[in-house]
Enzyme design. Structure first.
Site, mmCIF file in Angstrom:
data_model
loop_
_atom_site.group_PDB
_atom_site.id
_atom_site.type_symbol
_atom_site.label_atom_id
_atom_site.label_comp_id
_atom_site.label_asym_id
_atom_site.label_seq_id
_atom_site.Cartn_x
_atom_site.Cartn_y
_atom_site.Cartn_z
ATOM 1 N N ASP A 8 -5.286 22.996 7.758
ATOM 2 C CA ASP A 8 -4.720 23.439 6.479
ATOM 3 C C ASP A 8 -5.775 23.231 5.390
ATOM 4 O O ASP A 8 -6.943 22.904 5.684
ATOM 5 C CB ASP A 8 -3.370 22.743 6.194
ATOM 6 C CG ASP A 8 -3.532 21.275 5.792
ATOM 7 O OD1 ASP A 8 -4.661 20.739 5.848
ATOM 8 O OD2 ASP A 8 -2.510 20.653 5.430
ATOM 9 N N HIS A 9 -5.344 23.354 4.139
ATOM 10 C CA HIS A 9 -6.278 23.223 3.010
ATOM 11 C C HIS A 9 -6.965 21.853 2.991
ATOM 12 O O HIS A 9 -8.128 21.735 2.632
ATOM 13 C CB HIS A 9 -5.537 23.457 1.685
ATOM 14 C CG HIS A 9 -4.283 22.654 1.541
ATOM 15 N ND1 HIS A 9 -3.113 22.982 2.211
ATOM 16 C CD2 HIS A 9 -4.011 21.534 0.840
ATOM 17 C CE1 HIS A 9 -2.180 22.098 1.896
ATOM 18 N NE2 HIS A 9 -2.701 21.198 1.073
ATOM 19 N N THR A 67 -3.404 14.238 7.241
ATOM 20 C CA THR A 67 -3.217 13.076 8.114
ATOM 21 C C THR A 67 -3.329 13.421 9.594
ATOM 22 O O THR A 67 -3.440 12.521 10.430
ATOM 23 C CB THR A 67 -1.806 12.502 7.912
ATOM 24 O OG1 THR A 67 -0.861 13.552 8.191
ATOM 25 C CG2 THR A 67 -1.616 11.998 6.487
ATOM 26 N N GLY A 68 -3.221 14.699 9.921
ATOM 27 C CA GLY A 68 -3.135 15.130 11.321
ATOM 28 C C GLY A 68 -1.699 15.096 11.844
ATOM 29 O O GLY A 68 -1.424 15.593 12.932
ATOM 30 N N GLY A 70 1.412 16.319 10.422
ATOM 31 C CA GLY A 70 2.229 17.531 10.359
ATOM 32 C C GLY A 70 1.743 18.608 11.315
ATOM 33 O O GLY A 70 2.542 19.246 12.018
ATOM 34 N N HIS A 98 -4.524 10.009 30.592
ATOM 35 C CA HIS A 98 -3.113 9.725 30.923
ATOM 36 C C HIS A 98 -2.161 10.864 30.562
ATOM 37 O O HIS A 98 -1.186 11.091 31.271
ATOM 38 C CB HIS A 98 -2.643 8.458 30.193
ATOM 39 C CG HIS A 98 -3.265 7.213 30.711
ATOM 40 N ND1 HIS A 98 -2.797 5.952 30.386
ATOM 41 C CD2 HIS A 98 -4.331 7.001 31.530
ATOM 42 C CE1 HIS A 98 -3.544 5.029 30.984
ATOM 43 N NE2 HIS A 98 -4.493 5.643 31.674
ATOM 44 N N ASN A 99 -2.426 11.526 29.450
ATOM 45 C CA ASN A 99 -1.465 12.519 28.941
ATOM 46 C C ASN A 99 -1.902 13.972 29.173
ATOM 47 O O ASN A 99 -1.154 14.894 28.851
ATOM 48 C CB ASN A 99 -1.221 12.324 27.432
ATOM 49 C CG ASN A 99 -0.935 10.875 27.069
ATOM 50 O OD1 ASN A 99 -1.685 10.245 26.324
ATOM 51 N ND2 ASN A 99 0.138 10.314 27.613
ATOM 52 N N ARG A 109 -7.983 13.006 5.744
ATOM 53 C CA ARG A 109 -7.876 11.977 4.708
ATOM 54 C C ARG A 109 -7.916 10.574 5.297
ATOM 55 O O ARG A 109 -7.911 9.584 4.558
ATOM 56 C CB ARG A 109 -6.565 12.159 3.928
ATOM 57 C CG ARG A 109 -6.537 13.412 3.100
ATOM 58 C CD ARG A 109 -5.210 13.599 2.381
ATOM 59 N NE ARG A 109 -5.196 14.863 1.664
ATOM 60 C CZ ARG A 109 -4.097 15.562 1.390
ATOM 61 N NH1 ARG A 109 -2.914 15.112 1.751
ATOM 62 N NH2 ARG A 109 -4.174 16.700 0.744
ATOM 63 N N HIS A 133 0.265 9.643 36.494
ATOM 64 C CA HIS A 133 0.302 10.287 35.175
ATOM 65 C C HIS A 133 0.769 11.744 35.296
ATOM 66 O O HIS A 133 1.401 12.276 34.385
ATOM 67 C CB HIS A 133 -1.068 10.225 34.514
ATOM 68 C CG HIS A 133 -1.579 8.826 34.358
ATOM 69 N ND1 HIS A 133 -0.913 7.884 33.608
ATOM 70 C CD2 HIS A 133 -2.660 8.198 34.898
ATOM 71 C CE1 HIS A 133 -1.573 6.733 33.664
ATOM 72 N NE2 HIS A 133 -2.627 6.903 34.449
ATOM 73 N N ARG A 136 4.499 12.012 35.097
ATOM 74 C CA ARG A 136 5.010 11.849 33.726
ATOM 75 C C ARG A 136 4.715 13.078 32.877
ATOM 76 O O ARG A 136 5.577 13.549 32.125
ATOM 77 C CB ARG A 136 4.389 10.595 33.093
ATOM 78 C CG ARG A 136 4.850 9.329 33.806
ATOM 79 C CD ARG A 136 3.967 8.142 33.516
ATOM 80 N NE ARG A 136 4.384 6.996 34.323
ATOM 81 C CZ ARG A 136 3.639 5.926 34.528
ATOM 82 N NH1 ARG A 136 2.435 5.826 33.997
ATOM 83 N NH2 ARG A 136 4.079 4.935 35.280
HETATM 84 C C1 RB5 Z 1 -0.743 18.668 2.703
HETATM 85 O O1 RB5 Z 1 -0.607 18.233 1.417
HETATM 86 C C2 RB5 Z 1 -0.458 17.546 3.684
HETATM 87 O O2 RB5 Z 1 0.901 17.274 3.669
HETATM 88 C C3 RB5 Z 1 -0.946 17.905 5.058
HETATM 89 O O3 RB5 Z 1 -2.318 18.131 5.040
HETATM 90 C C4 RB5 Z 1 -0.711 16.884 6.141
HETATM 91 O O4 RB5 Z 1 -1.170 15.624 5.789
HETATM 92 C C5 RB5 Z 1 0.649 16.874 6.691
HETATM 93 O O5 RB5 Z 1 0.980 16.165 7.658
#
Ligand code: RB5
Length: 150
Positions: A8-9, A67-68, A70, A98-99, A109, A133, A136
């Site tokens: 994403d952005h 954050t990875g 979403g 394993h997965n 971030r 594995h 599973r």
């Molecule tokens: C976007 O603002 C933020 O929510 C996205 O990049 C991510 O961290 C979502 O999980």
């Protein structure tokens, strides 16, 4: 080896860095966007990369959002995707061993570019161990089919 990458952005800058890094190592990279820092919706790119991997258009996928979290949740909604959110290489190794993870997600971030390179190096060069594995991992598909496991 073909790698589908999406973001994403919040992940554009790290994505660009990793496309260059992977291309320099000889990987073929399919960049499914986003290409700008204009606000966008991460599920779109989680789905795109998930579909590319499940369709066999890429061997593995790489996803990046703030954050990875979403983008990994979105990818894991695509049947056949096993997306692991990793912030260090040990998790990346175990996600493969394993997965049998087929997509790695990272947070732009939460980790820096050198850590992201290390995660990718391990993820893309570690095999699935199979054995117990595999039983599973096979259960993931049964859940997708609506089967009650126990
Ligand atoms: C976007 O603002 C933020 O929510 C996205 O990049 C991510 O961290 C979502 O999980």
């Amino acid at each position: 080896m073909k790698i589908a990458i999406g973001n994403d952005h919040g992940g554009v800058e790290l994505k660009r860095h990793l496309v260059e890094y992977l291309t320099g190592k000889g990987y073929e990279v399919i960049d499914l966007g986003a290409q700008t820092t204009e606000s966008c919706n991460y599920p779109v790119f989680g789905q795109k990369v998930g579909q590319a991997v499940v369709a066999g258009e890429a061997d593995y996928g790489v996803l990046i959002c703030g954050t990875g979290i979403g983008i990994s949740i979105a990818a894991n909604k695509v049947d056949g995707v096993r997306c692991a959110l990793c912030s260090e290489p040990v998790s990346a190794r175990l996600a493969r061993e394993h997965n049998n993870a087929n997509i790695v997600a990272m947070g732009a971030r939460t980790i820096g570019p050198v850590m992201a390179e290390g995660i990718l190096d391990v993820f893309l060069n570690t095999g699935f161990q199979g054995g117990r594995h595999a039983t599973r991992v096979g259960m993931f598909e049964r859940i997708e089919k609506g089967e009650q496991l126990d």
